[in-house]
Each structure stands twice: as structure tokens, then as C-alpha cells.
Design an enzyme around this catalytic site. Structure first.
Site, short mmCIF file in Angstrom:
data_model
loop_
_atom_site.label_atom_id
_atom_site.label_comp_id
_atom_site.label_asym_id
_atom_site.label_seq_id
_atom_site.Cartn_x
_atom_site.Cartn_y
_atom_site.Cartn_z
N SER A 135 0.82 -1.21 0.00
CA SER A 135 0.00 0.00 0.00
C SER A 135 0.86 1.27 0.00
O SER A 135 1.85 1.38 0.71
CB SER A 135 -0.89 0.00 1.24
OG SER A 135 -1.64 1.18 1.31
N CYS A 194 -2.52 4.69 12.60
CA CYS A 194 -3.12 6.03 12.57
C CYS A 194 -3.48 6.49 13.98
O CYS A 194 -3.81 5.67 14.84
CB CYS A 194 -4.41 6.01 11.75
SG CYS A 194 -4.23 5.20 10.19
N GLY A 204 12.38 0.86 3.02
CA GLY A 204 13.49 0.51 2.13
C GLY A 204 14.47 -0.46 2.77
O GLY A 204 14.26 -0.92 3.90
N GLY A 235 7.42 -2.71 -1.39
CA GLY A 235 7.05 -1.30 -1.25
C GLY A 235 8.00 -0.37 -1.97
O GLY A 235 7.95 -0.24 -3.20
C1 FMN Z 1 5.44 6.69 -0.03
C2 FMN Z 1 4.86 5.65 0.88
C3 FMN Z 1 3.48 5.66 1.16
C4 FMN Z 1 2.93 4.68 2.00
N1 FMN Z 1 1.58 4.70 2.25
C5 FMN Z 1 1.01 3.71 3.02
C6 FMN Z 1 -0.41 3.66 3.24
O1 FMN Z 1 -1.18 4.46 2.70
N2 FMN Z 1 -0.89 2.67 4.06
C7 FMN Z 1 -0.07 1.74 4.64
O2 FMN Z 1 -0.56 0.86 5.37
N3 FMN Z 1 1.26 1.75 4.42
C8 FMN Z 1 1.82 2.70 3.62
N4 FMN Z 1 3.18 2.71 3.40
C9 FMN Z 1 4.03 1.66 4.03
C10 FMN Z 1 4.36 0.53 3.05
O3 FMN Z 1 3.19 -0.12 2.58
C11 FMN Z 1 5.31 -0.51 3.70
O4 FMN Z 1 4.68 -1.09 4.83
C12 FMN Z 1 6.63 0.11 4.16
O5 FMN Z 1 7.07 1.08 3.24
C13 FMN Z 1 7.73 -0.92 4.37
O6 FMN Z 1 8.00 -1.64 3.17
P1 FMN Z 1 9.17 -1.25 2.13
O7 FMN Z 1 10.44 -1.12 2.91
O8 FMN Z 1 9.19 -2.37 1.14
O9 FMN Z 1 8.77 0.05 1.51
C14 FMN Z 1 3.76 3.67 2.56
C15 FMN Z 1 5.14 3.67 2.27
C16 FMN Z 1 5.69 4.62 1.44
C17 FMN Z 1 7.16 4.58 1.13
#
Ligand code: FMN
Length: 319
Positions: free
Chosen positions: A39, A148, A235, A283
Site C-alpha cells: 500500500s 493512525c 526501504g 514497497g
Molecule cells: C510513499 C509511501 C506511502 C505509504 N503509504 C502507506 C499507506 O497508505 N498505508 C499503509 O498501510 N502503508 C503505507 N506505506 C508503508 C508501506 O506499505 C510498507 O509497509 C513500508 O514502506 C515498508 O515496506 P518497504 O520497505 O518495502 O517500503 C507507505 C510507504 C511509502 C514509502
């Protein structure tokens, strides 16, 4: 993409073998493979059209949806860090009504499972959105972002209070017959405590981790780099923490666990699957290289073929 069930293929050592079975189950939800888009990093799907074949991924998890549209935080709201990204997007989204009317029709034509991430500032808001998604054609599951602030409890995040997290879970489960995945925050002392609470409140699965709270300072302007001061770190920098938490939660609850955090390569995903995750979400890596999910999927399949592993669950390390 034409999905053949277990076709006979030749393995690298030219033995005739069955193609590995990549499909998985999360509650009543059957996914064709375990690689999902996280997401907030794949928008409403259209943003990736032409950059990634969405039909090939196991599922798309839509940007967090609230009851009314949200403008999000003022810029700057993204800062790169060593091996990571700090974001304070502030949950900008179009709101549930516009999602159902303007975004869902396009998404219905994508041949993958559609999971909608929801957010709220009260138990009632979560419940209201879940109810509206219940009969929505094409929606296969709900992922609940509990990172939240709860406005009725002085702004403390639902996900950091095990009781509040359980209350949200119960309310969403009551509001919908769709499978409910509760997305856990890592910003707690013991993530297994929250995982146990939401599992006993009826969650069909948990996904983890959401971002870790962090900040950066711009030494030229001598101000916090993000307008919101704090942001969520994601990341490759967070992968070892995410993997440790997934390992712990897998061993604490009996429901499926979806691993998230810094996954950028097939090897990263395999580590999470070996820790016991049923599926993974990609993500930040999609923002860097939109084709990442496809490459991760191909790499998992190749590893399973090379090592004669037939089912995803067989990747899990023995206790
Ligand atoms: C730009 C951005 C927007 C995100 N928006 C949401 C969101 O709307 N809802 C949510 O549950 N997580 C959101 N996340 C969290 C990601 O879904 C994920 O849990 C987190 O980035 C860790 O994974 P990654 O390291 O692969 O990015 C967001 C992350 C990023 C970078």
C-alpha cells in the site's frame, strides 16, 4: 498472463519435474502467488500501468483509503536516507466514495487480487469504510492500517495500544465478510503482544511491518528536512528489523503472516518466506524500479525449481 496449473517443465538439470505451486491461501483468500504490491507504493494501480505487468503479481494493495478525501501533509514529504526513504505523505487519498466510483472500475479489469488498505481516526471510521467495501465488486480483502492516531484517545496510534488494535479488528470484522488483514506497526516494544491481541480479536492475517518513525535535518537550511518533522522510514535499511519481527510474530500466532520491509530482490523475499511468512509485499523498491515485483516472483520460482521445492510453505525453515 495465462496461468497454467502445474505444467510439466524441464528443471535446470534436465529432469522432468512439475512446475512449483506458487499459490497460497490467506483465510478464504486464494492468491495465485505470494508477491504483493504494498500500500502507498502502487497508488491506485494506474500509476504503474505500462511499467509493470500487474496481471502477474499475486495482489495489489491499494493506497490507504479514509472516509473522506485527505490532502495529506505539506511538502517536503519525501527524503532519501542511506539505503532508505523517509516519507510523511500524511495518508493523502481520494476517500472511499471516489475510490468506489472513479478507481475501482479500472482495477476490476486487472487479473490479480485486489486488496484495499483502509485507515481511520476512530473505530467508527474504520467500520464505516469496511462496510462500504463489503459489497464492492472486485475487492477481495481488506488490509487495515492501524498506524493512525486515535483522536478519541489523545492521538495515540491504534497500533501501539494492543486493546485499541483489538477493538479496530473486532469492528472491521463485524462490518465485512471479506478477509481482514491487520497491518502492524513496528513502533512498539513488543510486536508479538499486538499480533496476539488482533489474532484473538478475529484477524484473518497480519501483515508487517509498516514504516519506522524517523527524521532527518537539512543542515543547509537548519530545519527538519520534512515539513512534518517526523516521517516513516522504509526501504532496504529496515529489512533486518522487519525480518526479525516477522520471525517473532510467525512463532507467536496461528494466523498467516505477510512480510513487508525493504524487500528488493528475490533473495530478500526468500528470507521472509523462510522465516515463515506466507506472502511478501514489495514497497519502496517499486518506486526505485517498478519491475521489481516481477523479478522477485521469477527469482522465487527459479529458486524453487533449482532446489526441487514444490510448495511455498516448504520454504519455511524447520523449528
Ligand atoms: C510513499 C509511501 C506511502 C505509504 N503509504 C502507506 C499507506 O497508505 N498505508 C499503509 O498501510 N502503508 C503505507 N506505506 C508503508 C508501506 O506499505 C510498507 O509497509 C513500508 O514502506 C515498508 O515496506 P518497504 O520497505 O518495502 O517500503 C507507505 C510507504 C511509502 C514509502
Amino acid at each position: 498472463m495465462i496461468h497454467q496449473k502445474n505444467p510439466i517443465t524441464k528443471s535446470p538439470n534436465h529432469q522432468i519435474t512439475k512446475s512449483p505451486n506458487l499459490s497460497i491461501k490467506i483465510g478464504s483468500l486464494v492468491l495465485k502467488n505470494p508477491v504483493l504490491l504494498a500500500s502507498g507504493t502502487c497508488g491506485y494501480g494506474t500509476e504503474l500501468d505500462g511499467l509493470l505487468d500487474l496481471d502477474q503479481v499475486g495482489g495489489i494493495i491499494i493506497k490507504g483509503i479514509s472516509s473522506s478525501p485527505r490532502p495529506g501533509n505539506p511538502p517536503p514529504r519525501l527524503v532519501e536516507t542511506p539505503c532508505g526513504l523517509l516519507n510523511s505523505i500524511g495518508l493523502e487519498n481520494v476517500g472511499i466514495e471516489s475510490f468506489l466510483k472513479d478507481k475501482l472500475p479500472w482495477l476490476r479489469d486487472v487479473k490479480t487480487s485486489l486488496i484495499v488498505n483502509i485507515l481511520g481516526n476512530s473505530v467508527e471510521e474504520y467500520s464505516e469504510i469496511a462496510k462500504k467495501l463489503d459489497g464492492a465488486k472486485g475487492v477481495k480483502a481488506i488490509e487495515v492500517n492501524i498506524s493512525c492516531p486515535n483522536v478519541k484517545a489523545g492521538g495515540i496510534a491504534f497500533g501501539t495500544d494492543p486493546e485499541a488494535a483489538a477493538n479496530v479488528t473486532r469492528a472491521v470484522k463485524k462490518a465485512t465478510g471479506l478477509p481482514v488483514i491487520i497491518k502492524l506497526t513496528p513502533n512498539v516494544t513488543d510486536i508479538t503482544e499486538v499480533a496476539r491481541k488482533v489474532a484473538s480479536a478475529g484477524a484473518d492475517a497480519v501483515s508487517l511491518i509498516n514504516t519506522l518513525l524517523g527524521m532527518a535535518i537539512d543542515i543547509k537550511s537548519r530545519r527538519p528536512a520534512l515539513a512534518n518533522v517526523f516521517g516513516g522510514l522504509s526501504g532496504p535499511a529496515i529489512k533486518p528489523i522487519a525480518l526479525r519481527m516477522v520471525w517473532q510474530v510467525v512463532r507467536a500466532v496461528d494466523i498467516p503472516v505477510i512480510g513487508i520491509g525493504g524487500i528488493s530482490t528475490p533473495d530478500d523475499a526468500l528470507e521472509f518466506l523462510m522465516a515463515g511468512a506466507r506472502a511478501v509485499e514489495i514497497g519502496t523498491a517499486t518506486l526505485i524500479r517498478p519491475s521489481t515485483a516481477g523479478d522477485v516472483l521469477a527469482g522465487i520460482k527459479n529458486y524453487m525449481e533449482t532446489n526441487s521445492i514444490q510448495n511455498i510453505e516448504d520454504l519455511r525453515l524447520p523449528e
